[in-house]
Design an enzyme around this catalytic site. Structure first.
Site, short mmCIF file in Angstrom:
data_model
loop_
_atom_site.label_atom_id
_atom_site.label_comp_id
_atom_site.label_asym_id
_atom_site.label_seq_id
_atom_site.Cartn_x
_atom_site.Cartn_y
_atom_site.Cartn_z
N TYR A 1 34.13 41.92 40.45
CA TYR A 1 35.36 41.59 41.20
C TYR A 1 35.47 40.07 41.23
CZ TYR A 1 38.52 41.82 45.37
OH TYR A 1 39.55 41.72 46.27
N LYS B 1 37.67 43.76 38.02
CA LYS B 1 38.94 43.60 38.71
C LYS B 1 39.15 42.10 38.87
CE LYS B 1 41.34 43.72 43.00
NZ LYS B 1 41.24 43.60 44.46
#
Lengths: 316, 316, 316, 316
Positions: C142, C170
């Site tokens: 992330y 992400k």
């Protein structure tokens, strides 16, 4: 040179921010500059941006800047519109540069915020309003916060766009959220030009309605950027994806040679030198690549050319 | 004007970064400038710094900068050393300004990094080395990362200090950890001048061995800063504490009127205008205070003067 | 709950980062959470991301985080894959949260860098490698530098992707240049999932080959984001342009009510409250909107709904 | 342990932010911790700060944090006041940690802003006000913007100081302009404690009226920092200058070994290990020095000890 050419509203397409070829500190590479201009025009570009960041404008003396503008305008002779950067920390010097651009026959001016002091939005608004009243040509706003420290907020741009002379913006923030906010503010103003700076973001901005790009890579490979622009404009996504990959390759290789943040300009000038177009001299505070980096650029250049050939991109 | 004055090594004391009094865009307030110079000299300052940040140098045309340097040098006539800022994004313009300063009779030059492009340390080192070879006067390095984006790392300063012409540094980083690292690098070089910029940090820097300050507040209250310097030099801590409080009051009030980061320069120029010394015109992209802010500065000025009287500080 | 669902490789589509409905400090709005989950599933989303930034995970106690994960997994019952955020400044707490997620039946974990200390790339690499060896489920990296201060450089992601358990990233950097560099690194790895965070950038990322979005707005309008994803996937540019405009409208209005940077989460929770889905309680250090801002969100919500109707977007 | 010790108002002197000795991830080096506490107490320190940045608090599990606080309080047994860090991104976890500190017999709490989301000043004010109403002990505000991203503006600190439980601030901003503004706000509140964080700034802050330092170097050399504090307090400038130089040497050498920003904590723990006090294990995301760096710290440690001997600083 009379300014007989009309500036399109909006201005669409690829407008390369051309490098300023140099033979030494404060010495123009006039022959190289001539070759460079013909090289990019042969690639089908839709305008030229002289004295931008890629043009190292802030690093040049005011005299040399004016000399370069005059030469380019004379040579282009209204074949495409010419935009001239007048960004300066001094209001008086910006006015003087604008007058020189108009005298030379340029079509428009480009202005980033003064880049020493940081001005807040109301100050910027007042500053540009004052300046515009002294300018002889239409003006593009230039958003370049990484180098100027001041951003033109979308609301400020909207207010400036109420001035008749303010006709567009070049956004080099590399911030697509900002870009989409800007586009939202101008949804009802299709005459107001919105161009993006970084090579890597031109494709998606045009796919979503932007007018084009001011992309440094078009100094080297004007056809690539023009074809990518056309593919995005006609929504040929497969072609966009193919050419966008090469643009990313260029930005990830030629712009990243060596250890310093200045490698973009050094990389482009070295490639142009290897292509026989102009000198690789870089203005202070930077310095041309030594031979190790130059050899590395040569190898990378070969790889990019191979990819261009594979995609059927003719090089001028 | 012949340059008959020797530059002290190190240069110690208060060297005000004088404002550039203006009547309009690109128009010097020559009479105001004359009063300003006599005002600060009467306060006992140890030198003058012309064309620094407080002097709004980047906002002025090169012609006006040269005109101002010539006037100040003529007027001072070697009563104190004059340092002239030559910081520029263009190498050629820096050289030209340096020559003008030498011709005018200044004693030294001051150079911050080019402030558009960010140069890494090896690039900065090469840049200053090239530039120094073209300079007719001794040079002070000027560390001002908040506005130039590039910092002179202590090791880079140490390497530059090996050049005979590099005689000192003005540190305006407002970072006392950096300052102490710098002092550590120069422990064995007592001839190398280290001055600090922000008003608020002069007292402690001198207490711990620094050479003095280049403090904007000395435009208004030269005696205050000179007495504070002397108290710190003679380790009269009670007096230091008393006067340091007023310096903090000035920086926390007159420098913080209005809503913008530009309030320091606006505050000083407004105060000087209220004192009858010079115009409050501020160069673009900034604009002089409107009446509400001007009235606020007037009230704050009265409070500071009252405190100065209470401390026995005579005003010139 | 047994983990009987396979995680798609790559994971494509819209995976809303669901808010954590709260009744008070450390008290879950369990009924609201249940309604929220059914609301987004009815919109056709392709997965759920629990305990992300929009989920205010760092603001919640570890016990409440585990309680929420357990409830959502139980309710979803393998209808879509569930990704659980385990980001923590403490290695031990990340391991503990990962075990709780596996016990609850989640399909994958999501990890941003520890967000107090800043780790350099070799440190981050070693840290994630150590952590992965203790994790019971596949992991998504992330990238969220605005809040964690540390970035996962593309080369670091490439090295981490050699670990079998690291299955995707992400990217919430809002930096499309970074995104394109990342895509370049993974051109030969179509099994490696690349999702983008900010709502505003999902359309262009999918047009250019990305796998989907983790978009906060899908809490309110899941159908809009799913249809936009599908239009981008099928290269229906006209439809993309139409729906992308509404996404920009949402981000430019509902996310920008009030004066603080926290308005995104407050805006979404207020809208969900106005839609009758869940409480608008926001975890400390933030606080729910007062009535003026709430009324403003209500008006903006009506405008967005009107635009959705005009585009034929059914709301669940 | 009953909390029978009164917290001095203001709290003056050296309060080391003690490291948390570890044997492994989530495993306390209990024997090392015991030696460390006796080592710093023998140096004459005026308090202990447990679970600060130097204590790696955010990297530790909540259970381990509570275990460490309990051990230190038990061992110190009211010989000096103990301050416990309760900073957390979760309100509920901060309350829980505060209760554990009170149960253990600590004298005060220390709170930096939540460090994931950035809160604006009105949000921070409301947050701390809410939290304080749930706290069983007096509170010090902890300003650490480099790591938390949020700053406590002086005006916010002034408002918080109106709460009876808010008794002081630890400023680790390394920004002496901020520090002087803060001191100005509290000129009439001599009971309100102002301590500075970075080792390098303690001397000057105390010379100009500050109350003392929370200095990581006091883990290794408590006597040095206590003697420097005393010299500054008694305005023995010659002694201040002498000892301040060693403090700068420590910060410029032991804190800067290796390539990463994490070298301060690694350097202190390695030195303590070399001194036979506790383990050099560092919590994730960092990792202990390899042998090359360890050997380098050993050499630097010898140099510092030699300088301490030359200044007559006895080591405990």
């Amino acid at each position: 040179m009379s300014n007989s050419m009309e500036l399109p509203r909006p201005l669409e397409g690829i407008i390369p921010p051309i490098v300023t070829p140099l033979l030494g500190v404060d010495e123009l590479d006039a022959a190289g500059a001539e070759r460079l201009v013909e090289h990019v025009l042969a690639g089908g570009v839709h305008g030229l941006f002289v004295l931008g960041t890629t043009g190292e404008a802030p690093s040049l003396s005011h005299d040399l800047r004016k000399q370069f503008v005059a030469q380019v305008c004379r040579q282009v002779a209204n074949r495409v519109p010419i935009l001239v950067g007048i960004t300066d920390t001094s209001f008086a010097e910006s006015v003087s540069m604008a007058q020189a651009a108009a005298d030379a026959g340029a079509q428009a001016l480009v202005l980033a915020p003064p880049y020493y002091f940081m001005a807040d939005q109301p100050e910027l608004l007042e500053y540009v309003t004052h300046l515009v009243s002294r300018l002889p040509l239409p003006l593009f706003i230039y958003n370049m916060p990484a180098l100027t420290k001041s951003v033109f907020q979308p609301n400020t741009v909207a207010k400036l766009a109420e001035l008749e002379q303010v006709v567009g913006i070049k956004d080099s923030s590399a911030n697509m959220i900002y870009y989409h906010q800007l586009r939202r503010v101008f949804r009802q103003r299709e005459d107001f030009t919105i161009l993006v700076g970084p090579d890597e973001l031109m494709a998606e901005s045009v796919l979503l309605g932007g007018h084009g790009g001011v992309n440094g890579g078009a100094n080297m490979f004007p056809t690539l950027y023009v074809e990518l622009f056309n593919a995005a404009r006609t929504r040929d996504i497969a072609r966009v994806a193919q050419l966008h990959e090469i643009v990313i390759d260029i930005a990830s290789t030629i712009y990243r040679v060596g250890h310093h943040g200045s490698s973009l300009i050094k990389g482009i000038k070295t490639a142009l030198s290897l292509m026989g177009i102009c000198s690789d001299f870089v203005a202070e505070p930077f310095h041309r690549f030594r031979s190790a980096e130059r050899n590395q650029v040569a190898r990378l250049l070969d790889e990019i050319r191979e990819k261009l050939r594979a995609c059927g991109i003719a090089q001028p």
